[in-house]
Design a protein around this motif. Structure first.
Motif, PDB file in Angstrom:
ATOM      1  N   ILE A   1       4.227 -18.123  35.455  1.00  0.00           N
ATOM      2  CA  ILE A   1       2.913 -17.017  35.652  1.00  0.00           C
ATOM      3  C   ILE A   1       3.221 -16.916  37.263  1.00  0.00           C
ATOM      4  O   ILE A   1       4.082 -15.571  38.036  1.00  0.00           O
ATOM      5  CB  ILE A   1       2.027 -17.408  35.245  1.00  0.00           C
ATOM      6  CG1 ILE A   1       1.957 -16.449  33.947  1.00  0.00           C
ATOM      7  CG2 ILE A   1       0.858 -15.836  35.694  1.00  0.00           C
ATOM      8  CD1 ILE A   1       0.551 -16.917  33.250  1.00  0.00           C
ATOM      9  N   GLY A   2       3.502 -17.884  38.013  1.00  0.00           N
ATOM     10  CA  GLY A   2       3.036 -17.913  39.197  1.00  0.00           C
ATOM     11  C   GLY A   2       5.429 -17.508  40.087  1.00  0.00           C
ATOM     12  O   GLY A   2       4.838 -17.420  40.930  1.00  0.00           O
ATOM     13  N   VAL A   3       5.525 -18.340  39.295  1.00  0.00           N
ATOM     14  CA  VAL A   3       7.652 -18.284  39.937  1.00  0.00           C
ATOM     15  C   VAL A   3       7.158 -16.451  39.491  1.00  0.00           C
ATOM     16  O   VAL A   3       7.555 -15.489  40.185  1.00  0.00           O
ATOM     17  CB  VAL A   3       8.283 -18.685  38.343  1.00  0.00           C
ATOM     18  CG1 VAL A   3       9.936 -18.587  39.104  1.00  0.00           C
ATOM     19  CG2 VAL A   3       8.111 -19.667  39.432  1.00  0.00           C
ATOM     20  N   SER A   4       7.207 -16.091  38.264  1.00  0.00           N
ATOM     21  CA  SER A   4       7.428 -14.176  38.013  1.00  0.00           C
ATOM     22  C   SER A   4       6.410 -13.171  39.255  1.00  0.00           C
ATOM     23  O   SER A   4       7.024 -12.283  39.621  1.00  0.00           O
ATOM     24  CB  SER A   4       6.992 -14.309  37.106  1.00  0.00           C
ATOM     25  OG  SER A   4       7.302 -14.328  35.354  1.00  0.00           O
ATOM     26  N   ILE A   5       5.375 -14.154  39.949  1.00  0.00           N
ATOM     27  CA  ILE A   5       4.756 -12.948  40.995  1.00  0.00           C
ATOM     28  C   ILE A   5       5.157 -13.355  42.120  1.00  0.00           C
ATOM     29  O   ILE A   5       5.002 -12.505  42.548  1.00  0.00           O
ATOM     30  CB  ILE A   5       3.834 -13.977  40.701  1.00  0.00           C
ATOM     31  CG1 ILE A   5       2.287 -13.267  39.138  1.00  0.00           C
ATOM     32  CG2 ILE A   5       1.922 -13.064  41.908  1.00  0.00           C
ATOM     33  CD1 ILE A   5       0.594 -14.317  39.405  1.00  0.00           C
ATOM     34  N   MET A   6       5.277 -14.911  42.352  1.00  0.00           N
ATOM     35  CA  MET A   6       6.917 -14.535  43.085  1.00  0.00           C
ATOM     36  C   MET A   6       7.476 -13.780  43.501  1.00  0.00           C
ATOM     37  O   MET A   6       8.497 -13.567  44.554  1.00  0.00           O
ATOM     38  CB  MET A   6       6.850 -16.503  44.202  1.00  0.00           C
ATOM     39  CG  MET A   6       5.336 -16.591  44.007  1.00  0.00           C
ATOM     40  SD  MET A   6       6.321 -18.942  44.560  1.00  0.00           S
ATOM     41  CE  MET A   6       7.232 -18.910  45.680  1.00  0.00           C
ATOM     42  N   LEU A   7       7.972 -13.684  42.662  1.00  0.00           N
ATOM     43  CA  LEU A   7       9.618 -13.315  42.784  1.00  0.00           C
ATOM     44  C   LEU A   7       9.738 -11.539  42.512  1.00  0.00           C
ATOM     45  O   LEU A   7      10.530 -11.607  43.055  1.00  0.00           O
ATOM     46  CB  LEU A   7      10.968 -14.146  41.469  1.00  0.00           C
ATOM     47  CG  LEU A   7      10.841 -15.936  42.064  1.00  0.00           C
ATOM     48  CD1 LEU A   7      11.651 -16.398  40.753  1.00  0.00           C
ATOM     49  CD2 LEU A   7      11.695 -15.896  43.449  1.00  0.00           C
ATOM     50  N   PHE A   8       8.854 -11.318  41.037  1.00  0.00           N
ATOM     51  CA  PHE A   8       8.900 -10.353  40.923  1.00  0.00           C
ATOM     52  C   PHE A   8       8.139  -9.039  41.453  1.00  0.00           C
ATOM     53  O   PHE A   8       8.031  -7.868  41.355  1.00  0.00           O
ATOM     54  CB  PHE A   8       9.382  -9.970  39.906  1.00  0.00           C
ATOM     55  CG  PHE A   8      10.554 -10.480  39.034  1.00  0.00           C
ATOM     56  CD1 PHE A   8      11.484 -10.108  39.585  1.00  0.00           C
ATOM     57  CD2 PHE A   8      10.331 -12.088  38.349  1.00  0.00           C
ATOM     58  CE1 PHE A   8      12.693 -11.349  38.960  1.00  0.00           C
ATOM     59  CE2 PHE A   8      10.619 -12.420  38.411  1.00  0.00           C
ATOM     60  CZ  PHE A   8      12.560 -12.401  38.252  1.00  0.00           C
ATOM     61  N   ALA A   9       7.099  -9.397  42.310  1.00  0.00           N
ATOM     62  CA  ALA A   9       5.727  -8.495  42.595  1.00  0.00           C
ATOM     63  C   ALA A   9       6.590  -7.677  43.778  1.00  0.00           C
ATOM     64  O   ALA A   9       7.338  -8.076  44.123  1.00  0.00           O
ATOM     65  CB  ALA A   9       4.954  -9.412  43.141  1.00  0.00           C
ATOM     66  N   PRO A  10       6.214  -6.405  44.129  1.00  0.00           N
ATOM     67  CA  PRO A  10       6.351  -4.983  43.830  1.00  0.00           C
ATOM     68  C   PRO A  10       6.629  -5.813  45.966  1.00  0.00           C
ATOM     69  O   PRO A  10       4.786  -5.850  46.213  1.00  0.00           O
ATOM     70  CB  PRO A  10       5.768  -3.971  44.193  1.00  0.00           C
ATOM     71  CG  PRO A  10       4.602  -4.949  43.465  1.00  0.00           C
ATOM     72  CD  PRO A  10       5.190  -5.362  42.693  1.00  0.00           C
ATOM     73  N   ARG A  11       7.465  -5.638  46.546  1.00  0.00           N
ATOM     74  CA  ARG A  11       6.842  -5.735  48.227  1.00  0.00           C
ATOM     75  C   ARG A  11       7.486  -4.737  49.315  1.00  0.00           C
ATOM     76  O   ARG A  11       8.136  -4.219  48.817  1.00  0.00           O
ATOM     77  CB  ARG A  11       7.560  -7.007  48.862  1.00  0.00           C
ATOM     78  CG  ARG A  11       6.693  -8.232  48.039  1.00  0.00           C
ATOM     79  CD  ARG A  11       7.981  -9.767  48.485  1.00  0.00           C
ATOM     80  NE  ARG A  11       6.539 -11.129  48.477  1.00  0.00           N
ATOM     81  CZ  ARG A  11       6.658 -11.362  46.820  1.00  0.00           C
ATOM     82  NH1 ARG A  11       7.880 -10.923  46.296  1.00  0.00           N
ATOM     83  NH2 ARG A  11       6.155 -13.136  46.605  1.00  0.00           N
ATOM     84  N   ASN A  12       6.977  -4.594  50.746  1.00  0.00           N
ATOM     85  CA  ASN A  12       7.701  -3.339  51.179  1.00  0.00           C
ATOM     86  C   ASN A  12       8.798  -4.451  52.123  1.00  0.00           C
ATOM     87  O   ASN A  12       8.888  -5.247  52.392  1.00  0.00           O
ATOM     88  CB  ASN A  12       6.395  -3.332  52.334  1.00  0.00           C
ATOM     89  CG  ASN A  12       5.358  -2.296  51.526  1.00  0.00           C
ATOM     90  OD1 ASN A  12       5.762  -1.862  50.564  1.00  0.00           O
ATOM     91  ND2 ASN A  12       4.232  -2.318  52.311  1.00  0.00           N
TER      92      ASN A  12
END
Length: 115
Positions: free
Chosen positions: A104-115
């Motif tokens: 879950i942590g890896v998924s958040i770090m890599l695939f969270a939308p960012r500007n």
């Protein structure tokens, strides 16, 4: 949409490939030094570890720190699976829970939308 799916699959494949080379390389060195296998097992392990470092650079993310932090979580998951498949140590509930939290942590770090 299709490009995003391909990107995610490519990312996952690179993490898994890098993890197999790192864990496999470390395992070969472990067998050489701790269990008396021939020296060329250690050399093979060293080559595997070097290839792991090269494979990780093929990630498309621009941040070294983020890629390696996320890879750390993938490494934990692969290590649990390696222990289960190669060392025949069955993971318990807490191994699976910890690995799931890492995923879950890896998924958040890599695939969270960012500007």
């Amino acid at each position: 949409m299709l490009w995003e799916v391909i990107h995610i699959l490519y990312t996952i494949a690179l993490f898994i490939l890098a993890g197999l080379f790192e864990i496999g390389g470390g395992y070969l060195i472990w067998l050489w030094l701790r269990e008396g296998k021939p020296y060329y097992w250690g050399i093979g392990g060293g080559l595997g570890l070097a290839l792991y470092g090269v494979i990780a650079t093929f990630q498309s993310f621009p941040s070294f720190g983020r890629v390696y932090a996320a890879y750390g979580g993938v490494f934990i998951i692969l290590s649990v699976l390696w222990g289960w498949g190669v060392d025949r140590k069955t993971p318990d509930l807490y191994d699976w829970l910890g690995a799931s939290i890492c995923l879950i942590g890896v998924s958040i770090m890599l695939f969270a939308p960012r500007n």
